[in-house]
Design an enzyme around this catalytic site. Structure first.
Site, PDB file in Angstrom:
ATOM      1  N   LYS A  80      51.644 -33.629  14.744  1.00 51.48           N
ATOM      2  CA  LYS A  80      50.427 -33.405  15.544  1.00 51.48           C
ATOM      3  C   LYS A  80      49.179 -32.932  14.803  1.00 51.48           C
ATOM      4  CE  LYS A  80      53.872 -30.167  16.399  1.00 51.48           C
ATOM      5  NZ  LYS A  80      55.194 -30.373  16.927  1.00 51.48           N
ATOM      6  N   TYR A 109      64.958 -28.740  12.481  1.00 46.58           N
ATOM      7  CA  TYR A 109      64.729 -29.652  13.609  1.00 46.58           C
ATOM      8  C   TYR A 109      63.766 -30.730  13.149  1.00 46.58           C
ATOM      9  CZ  TYR A 109      63.216 -31.202  18.271  1.00 46.58           C
ATOM     10  OH  TYR A 109      62.911 -31.946  19.382  1.00 46.58           O
ATOM     11  N   ASP A 152      60.057 -32.962   5.649  1.00 44.08           N
ATOM     12  CA  ASP A 152      59.505 -32.966   7.001  1.00 44.08           C
ATOM     13  C   ASP A 152      58.400 -31.909   7.027  1.00 44.08           C
ATOM     14  OD1 ASP A 152      58.871 -32.341   9.614  1.00 44.08           O
ATOM     15  OD2 ASP A 152      60.925 -32.449  10.349  1.00 44.08           O
TER      16      ASP A 152
HETATM   17  N1  HOZ Z   1      59.886 -28.387  19.485  1.00 43.50           N
HETATM   18  C1  HOZ Z   1      58.705 -27.615  19.553  1.00 43.50           C
HETATM   19  C2  HOZ Z   1      58.728 -26.449  18.680  1.00 43.50           C
HETATM   20  N2  HOZ Z   1      59.520 -26.524  17.524  1.00 43.50           N
HETATM   21  C3  HOZ Z   1      58.392 -27.156  20.930  1.00 43.50           C
HETATM   22  C4  HOZ Z   1      57.757 -28.237  21.671  1.00 43.50           C
HETATM   23  C5  HOZ Z   1      57.083 -27.806  22.971  1.00 43.50           C
HETATM   24  O1  HOZ Z   1      57.713 -27.242  23.835  1.00 43.50           O
HETATM   25  O2  HOZ Z   1      55.906 -28.050  23.080  1.00 43.50           O
END
Ligand code: HOZ
Length: 425
Positions: free
Chosen positions: A267, A144, A239
Site C-alpha cells: 500500500k 505474514y 517482503d
Molecule cells: N493484515 C493487516 C496487518 N498486518 C491488517 C489489515 C487490516 O485489518 O486492515
C-alpha cells in the site's frame, strides 16, 4: 468516551459483512470490545463517528508515513480523478512510477504493479517457482505475506491474533509445499535445505517482521539467508510491504545492505490506495508474462489514481530524506517515554524498535521470534490497548502487529501518549 455510534454501526455491519469487518484484525476480537468506526483522518489524528479524536499509531499499517490526508497526495488524486479512474491500458505514469521506484530501491531491474501486498507476494512466489522449476518454499513462523493459500501456514497478523492454526479451504496439496522455520534461526533453515535438496524455490521473509509485533533480524541473519540462497540456487524474496520506503528510501535492502533477488511492496506505493508491486533482477523478472510464461495480470494493475497518489508520496520521500531521521527520533522518544513509565510501574516489558516501526511486548524476555512473542502477556496488552484507546491513543488492536509512526506525530502527540501511559495501572 462515548462510542455509541460506533457500537450501533458495528451491530448493523454484522448483519451484512462477516464479523462486521472487511479484514479480521480490525474486528477487535482479541482485544475485546467494539471496533471504532472511523469517519476521517488528518495528519496525526483519526476522528471516529462519535467525533472522538485519536493519535494514530497504525497509519493504515504503514503507508501514511507522512500523516493522513497529506495535501500533495490529496491534490494529485483530485486532479487525476477528473481524467477517469481506470483505463485497463498503459499510461506514461506507470513508466514514471517504475523509474522512480528503481531510483530509490536497490537491485530492481524490472517491476510489475499489482493491486495489493497479497498479490505481490503471491506473484513473486509463483515467479520464483517458475524460474527455478521447484515447488517448495520456506517462510518464517509468525511472518505474514498476505492471504494467498500458500502463505497461510504458521502465519502472523490476523492468524496469530485469532489463534487460527490451520485454514479450512487451503488444500493439503498446497500447504505441503510450504516449509516453515523459526525467525532468526539459521540452523533451522539449513536443516530444511538439507532435508529437501534442490526442491526449494524461494525463501520469503519480512526482513524486519511486523506481523508478530515488530521483530528485528539478529546480526548476520539476513546475510546468512543470502548466502544459503546463493549456495543452493534459491530465490531470496524480501517482503517489504511494511518496511519498503518506511525504514529507508530503499527499504531494508538499503538499510542492511543485502541484495534480495525479488522484493515485494504494498500500500505505501499507492499512498494508501490499493497497490502492490514485485520486482527484482532482470534474469528472474523476464519470466513474467508477456515477456515470459509466468502468467500474472490485472485490470487495476497500474491504476492511474493509485499511481499518482503513490508517485506523489514516494517523490516527497525521495526529496526529503531527512524525514527518516525525524521519524526515527520521534519513535525513539515515544518508545523511551513509554518504557520509562512502564518501568516506574514495575511492569515487565520489552520494546522492539527500528526506525518508525515499534512494538511493546509485555514480558521480561527478549522477543526475537513467534514463540517468544506468544509467551508475552496478551491479557495485559489488551488492557493497555483499551486504556490508551480511552485516552485517545489508537494502537493496533492486537499484540501481534507492529505500530507505525508518521511524521505528522510531533513532540505534542508523543507527550500526550506518554501522559496517557502515566494513567495506566
Ligand atoms: N493484515 C493487516 C496487518 N498486518 C491488517 C489489515 C487490516 O485489518 O486492515
Amino acid at each position: 468516551m462515548n462510542r455509541s455510534r460506533s457500537e450501533s454501526l458495528f451491530e448493523r455491519a454484522q448483519q451484512h459483512i462477516p464479523g462486521g469487518v472487511n479484514s479480521p484484525v480490525r474486528a477487535f476480537k482479541s482485544v475485546g470490545g467494539t471496533p471504532v468506526f472511523i469517519k476521517r483522518a488528518k495528519g496525526a489524528y483519526l476522528y471516529d463517528e462519535d467525533s472522538n479524536r485519536y493519535i494514530d499509531y497504525i497509519n493504515s499499517w504503514g503507508p501514511m508515513v507522512l500523516g493522513h490526508a497529506y495535501e500533495p497526495v490529496v491534490e494529485a488524486i483530485r486532479q487525476h480523478a477528473a481524467d477517469s479512474t481506470s483505463f485497463g491500458a498503459p499510461t506514461e505514469l506507470e513508466i514514471e512510477m517504475a523509474e522512480l521506484i528503481k531510483s530509490m530501491v536497490p537491485n530492481v531491474d524490472l517491476i510489475r504493479m499489482v493491486s495489493s501486498g497479497t498479490e505481490a507476494c503471491m506473484s513473486a512466489l509463483r515467479l520464483a517457482r517458475g524460474y527455478t522449476g521447484r515447488n517448495k518454499f520456506i517462510k518464517f513462523e509468525g511472518c505474514y505475506h498476505g492471504h494467498a493459500d500458500s502463505f497461510l501456514v504458521k502465519a502472523g497478523s490476523g492468524m496469530a491474533t485469532l489463534n487460527i492454526q490451520s485454514v479450512p479451504g487451503v488444500s493439503t496439496g498446497v500447504s505441503q509445499d510450504t516449509l516453515t522455520a523459526p525467525y532468526n534461526n539459521l540452523s533451522a533453515v539449513k536443516e530444511l535445505i538439507a532435508q529437501y535438496p534442490d526442491q526449494i524455490a524461494a525463501i520469503i521473509i519480512e526482513p524486519v517482521a511486523g506481523n508478530m509485533g515488530c521483530i528485528l533480524p539478529q546480526a548476520g541473519y539476513l546475510e546468512g539467508l543470502r548466502s544459503l540462497c546463493d549456495q543452493h540456487g534459491i530465490v531470496l524474496i524480501f517482503d517489504e510491504v511494511m518496511t519498503g520506503f518506511r525504514l529507508a528510501p530503499g527499504g531494508a535492502q538499503e538499510l542492511y545492505n543485502i541484495k534480495a533477488d525479488l522484493v515485494t511492496f504494498g500500500k505505501i506505493i499507492g499512498g494508501g490506495l490499493p497497490v502492490g508491486a514485485f520486482g527484482g533482477r532482470k534474469e528472474i523478472m523476464q519470466h513474467v508474462a508477456p515477456l515470459g510464461n509466468v502468467y500474472q495480470a490485472g485490470t487495476l494493475s497500474g491504476n492511474p489514481i493509485a499511481m499518482i497518489a503513490g508517485y506523489t508520496l514516494l517523490q516527497e520521500l525521495r526529496n526529503n530524506p531527512s524525514v527518516y531521521q525525524k521519524l526515527e527520533q520521534t519513535t525513539g522518544q515515544l518508545a523511551g517515554g513509554i518504557s520509562r513509565e512502564l518501568n516506574k510501574r514495575g511492569i515487565d516489558h520489552t520494546v522492539n524498535i527500528l526506525g518508525s516501526m515499534m512494538s511493546v511486548h509485555f514480558g521480561k524476555h527478549a522477543v526475537v521470534d513467534f514463540e517468544s512473542a506468544k509467551q508475552c502477556d496478551i491479557g495485559l496488552f489488551n488492557r493497555f490497548f483499551h486504556h490508551l484507546l480511552q485516552q485517545g491513543v489508537y494502537l493496533p488492536p492486537s499484540a501481534y502487529e507492529s505500530w507505525f509512526v508518521s511524521s505528522a506525530i510531533t513532540d505534542v502527540e508523543v507527550a500526550a501518549t506518554i501522559e496517557a501511559v502515566k494513567k495506566f495501572n
